[in-house]
Design a protein around this motif. Structure first.
Motif, PDB file in Angstrom:
ATOM      1  N   GLU A 155     -90.977 -37.373 -10.846  1.00 13.32           N
ATOM      2  CA  GLU A 155     -91.689 -36.275 -11.507  1.00 13.32           C
ATOM      3  C   GLU A 155     -93.195 -36.399 -11.353  1.00 13.32           C
ATOM      4  N   LEU A 156     -93.709 -37.636 -11.355  1.00 13.06           N
ATOM      5  CA  LEU A 156     -95.148 -37.866 -11.287  1.00 13.06           C
ATOM      6  C   LEU A 156     -95.628 -38.239  -9.888  1.00 13.06           C
ATOM      7  N   ASP A 157     -94.705 -38.237  -8.929  1.00 14.75           N
ATOM      8  CA  ASP A 157     -95.025 -38.502  -7.524  1.00 14.75           C
ATOM      9  C   ASP A 157     -95.622 -39.896  -7.307  1.00 14.75           C
ATOM     10  N   TYR A 158     -94.988 -40.909  -7.920  1.00 15.62           N
ATOM     11  CA  TYR A 158     -95.395 -42.298  -7.743  1.00 15.62           C
ATOM     12  C   TYR A 158     -94.402 -43.019  -6.845  1.00 15.62           C
ATOM     13  N   PRO A 159     -94.888 -43.894  -5.972  1.00 16.07           N
ATOM     14  CA  PRO A 159     -93.963 -44.734  -5.212  1.00 16.07           C
ATOM     15  C   PRO A 159     -93.288 -45.734  -6.151  1.00 16.07           C
ATOM     16  N   VAL A 160     -92.174 -46.296  -5.688  1.00 19.21           N
ATOM     17  CA  VAL A 160     -91.381 -47.207  -6.505  1.00 19.21           C
ATOM     18  C   VAL A 160     -91.117 -48.492  -5.731  1.00 19.21           C
ATOM     19  N   ILE A 161     -91.273 -49.616  -6.404  1.00 16.67           N
ATOM     20  CA  ILE A 161     -90.947 -50.927  -5.839  1.00 16.67           C
ATOM     21  C   ILE A 161     -89.635 -51.358  -6.475  1.00 16.67           C
ATOM     22  N   VAL A 162     -88.611 -51.539  -5.640  1.00 13.78           N
ATOM     23  CA  VAL A 162     -87.250 -51.780  -6.123  1.00 13.78           C
ATOM     24  C   VAL A 162     -86.822 -53.221  -5.872  1.00 13.78           C
ATOM     25  N   HIS A 163     -86.375 -53.849  -6.928  1.00 13.38           N
ATOM     26  CA  HIS A 163     -85.847 -55.214  -6.905  1.00 13.38           C
ATOM     27  C   HIS A 163     -84.406 -55.221  -6.400  1.00 13.38           C
ATOM     28  N   THR A 164     -84.084 -56.167  -5.537  1.00 11.92           N
ATOM     29  CA  THR A 164     -82.685 -56.480  -5.220  1.00 11.92           C
ATOM     30  C   THR A 164     -82.429 -57.902  -5.705  1.00 11.92           C
ATOM     31  N   PRO A 165     -81.200 -58.192  -6.101  1.00 13.84           N
ATOM     32  CA  PRO A 165     -80.931 -59.473  -6.763  1.00 13.84           C
ATOM     33  C   PRO A 165     -80.907 -60.665  -5.821  1.00 13.84           C
ATOM     34  N   ARG A 166     -81.074 -61.832  -6.418  1.00 13.00           N
ATOM     35  CA  ARG A 166     -80.947 -63.084  -5.664  1.00 13.00           C
ATOM     36  C   ARG A 166     -79.487 -63.351  -5.325  1.00 13.00           C
ATOM     37  N   ARG A 167     -78.628 -63.081  -6.297  1.00 15.02           N
ATOM     38  CA  ARG A 167     -77.188 -63.322  -6.107  1.00 15.02           C
ATOM     39  C   ARG A 167     -76.473 -61.988  -5.969  1.00 15.02           C
ATOM     40  N   GLU A 168     -75.365 -62.010  -5.277  1.00 19.08           N
ATOM     41  CA  GLU A 168     -74.536 -60.794  -5.113  1.00 19.08           C
ATOM     42  C   GLU A 168     -75.327 -59.651  -4.468  1.00 19.08           C
ATOM     43  N   LYS A 169     -76.300 -59.998  -3.650  1.00 19.48           N
ATOM     44  CA  LYS A 169     -77.167 -58.990  -3.020  1.00 19.48           C
ATOM     45  C   LYS A 169     -76.361 -57.971  -2.224  1.00 19.48           C
TER      46      LYS A 169
ATOM     47  N   GLU B 247     -86.287 -41.188  -0.551  1.00 14.90           N
ATOM     48  CA  GLU B 247     -86.289 -42.572  -0.048  1.00 14.90           C
ATOM     49  C   GLU B 247     -87.638 -43.001   0.505  1.00 14.90           C
ATOM     50  N   SER B 248     -88.397 -42.067   1.043  1.00 15.46           N
ATOM     51  CA  SER B 248     -89.691 -42.435   1.627  1.00 15.46           C
ATOM     52  C   SER B 248     -90.697 -42.895   0.572  1.00 15.46           C
ATOM     53  N   MET B 249     -90.383 -42.708  -0.701  1.00 12.38           N
ATOM     54  CA  MET B 249     -91.251 -43.154  -1.798  1.00 12.38           C
ATOM     55  C   MET B 249     -90.832 -44.520  -2.339  1.00 12.38           C
ATOM     56  N   VAL B 250     -89.864 -45.168  -1.674  1.00 15.87           N
ATOM     57  CA  VAL B 250     -89.268 -46.402  -2.193  1.00 15.87           C
ATOM     58  C   VAL B 250     -89.546 -47.589  -1.268  1.00 15.87           C
ATOM     59  N   VAL B 251     -89.975 -48.688  -1.876  1.00 12.74           N
ATOM     60  CA  VAL B 251     -90.053 -49.978  -1.188  1.00 12.74           C
ATOM     61  C   VAL B 251     -88.928 -50.822  -1.767  1.00 12.74           C
ATOM     62  N   VAL B 252     -87.982 -51.234  -0.931  1.00 15.99           N
ATOM     63  CA  VAL B 252     -86.902 -52.110  -1.368  1.00 15.99           C
ATOM     64  C   VAL B 252     -87.335 -53.538  -1.080  1.00 15.99           C
ATOM     65  N   GLU B 253     -87.443 -54.331  -2.146  1.00 12.24           N
ATOM     66  CA  GLU B 253     -87.941 -55.700  -2.038  1.00 12.24           C
ATOM     67  C   GLU B 253     -86.819 -56.724  -1.907  1.00 12.24           C
TER      68      GLU B 253
ATOM     69  N   VAL C 163     -78.488 -57.864   3.885  1.00  5.26           N
ATOM     70  CA  VAL C 163     -78.485 -56.430   3.556  1.00  5.26           C
ATOM     71  C   VAL C 163     -79.307 -55.581   4.523  1.00  5.26           C
ATOM     72  N   LEU C 164     -80.012 -56.215   5.425  1.00  7.48           N
ATOM     73  CA  LEU C 164     -80.846 -55.466   6.368  1.00  7.48           C
ATOM     74  C   LEU C 164     -80.074 -54.394   7.139  1.00  7.48           C
ATOM     75  N   PRO C 165     -78.881 -54.691   7.675  1.00  6.88           N
ATOM     76  CA  PRO C 165     -78.173 -53.645   8.430  1.00  6.88           C
ATOM     77  C   PRO C 165     -77.914 -52.375   7.623  1.00  6.88           C
ATOM     78  N   GLU C 166     -77.653 -52.518   6.331  1.00  8.67           N
ATOM     79  CA  GLU C 166     -77.407 -51.351   5.487  1.00  8.67           C
ATOM     80  C   GLU C 166     -78.681 -50.555   5.214  1.00  8.67           C
ATOM     81  N   LEU C 167     -79.808 -51.244   5.155  1.00  3.83           N
ATOM     82  CA  LEU C 167     -81.054 -50.601   4.740  1.00  3.83           C
ATOM     83  C   LEU C 167     -81.902 -50.096   5.896  1.00  3.83           C
ATOM     84  N   VAL C 168     -81.714 -50.632   7.077  1.00  2.00           N
ATOM     85  CA  VAL C 168     -82.603 -50.316   8.190  1.00  2.00           C
ATOM     86  C   VAL C 168     -82.554 -48.832   8.585  1.00  2.00           C
ATOM     87  N   GLU C 169     -81.447 -48.172   8.333  1.00  2.00           N
ATOM     88  CA  GLU C 169     -81.325 -46.757   8.685  1.00  2.00           C
ATOM     89  C   GLU C 169     -81.819 -45.815   7.585  1.00  2.00           C
ATOM     90  N   THR C 170     -82.235 -46.361   6.439  1.00  2.00           N
ATOM     91  CA  THR C 170     -82.745 -45.516   5.372  1.00  2.00           C
ATOM     92  C   THR C 170     -84.201 -45.190   5.658  1.00  2.00           C
TER      93      THR C 170
END
Length: 166
Positions: free
Chosen positions: A106-120, A137-143, A149-156
């Motif tokens: 709604e406010l047009d802010y980018p988002v930094i998204v956490h992925t877990p250490r376990r069960e990634k 998706e272009s507003m998201v940084v997946v950390e 998990v790279l193969p799943e995310l590389v096409e996003t």
């Protein structure tokens, strides 16, 4: 950092304490918005901030923080929502994550998204399911992305941040 020529850095809300209530989360945010930038400025560094409820730091009353998030994002040092996301993939994590993504959208802010250490590998698809249809998706940084998990995310269209620990 400033001695090395770095002019600015980004600090994210994270899970430094047991976040038993929204008051603890808000105290953490106040530190990120006041103490850390002042300390950095005394040493020649500009600190930018990302604010959000980390999935390992969800208080008993997250709605109080989410309600205040739009006003907090107006602080000139705040440049993103984060670090938010999922750690275990629980229903409460998903609800809090989605609510914060909606505020960011709604406010047009980018988002930094956490992925877990376990069960990634199990949780990352759930993260992408929440993102899908909630924010561009272009507003998201997946950390914390690793080879698992790279193969799943590389096409996003998400930007990808590495997991330096692995």
């Amino acid at each position: 950092m400033a001695v090395s020529g770095i002019e600015g850095a980004l600090t994210c809300a994270h899970d430094p304490l047991e976040m038993t209530s929204s008051d603890v989360v808000m105290a953490h945010f106040r530190r990120l918005l006041t103490v850390d930038p002042e300390r950095a400025a005394r040493n020649g560094l500009k600190v930018y901030t990302a604010l959000g409820i980390h999935p390992r730091a969800i208080p008993s009353d997250p709605e109080r923080v989410i309600e205040k998030l739009p006003d907090l994002l107006k602080n000139p040092s705040v440049v993103a929502v984060g670090e938010v996301g999922l750690d275990s993939g629980s229903d409460i994590e998903k609800d809090v994550f989605k609510s914060q993504l909606k505020v960011a959208d709604e406010l047009d802010y980018p988002v930094i998204v956490h992925t877990p250490r376990r069960e990634k590998a199990d949780v990352t698809p759930q993260i992408m399911d929440v993102i899908d249809g909630t924010i561009d998706e272009s507003m998201v940084v997946v950390e914390h992305v690793n080879m698992e998990v790279l193969p799943e995310l590389v096409e996003t269209e998400c930007m990808l941040g590495t997991d330096c620990a692995t």
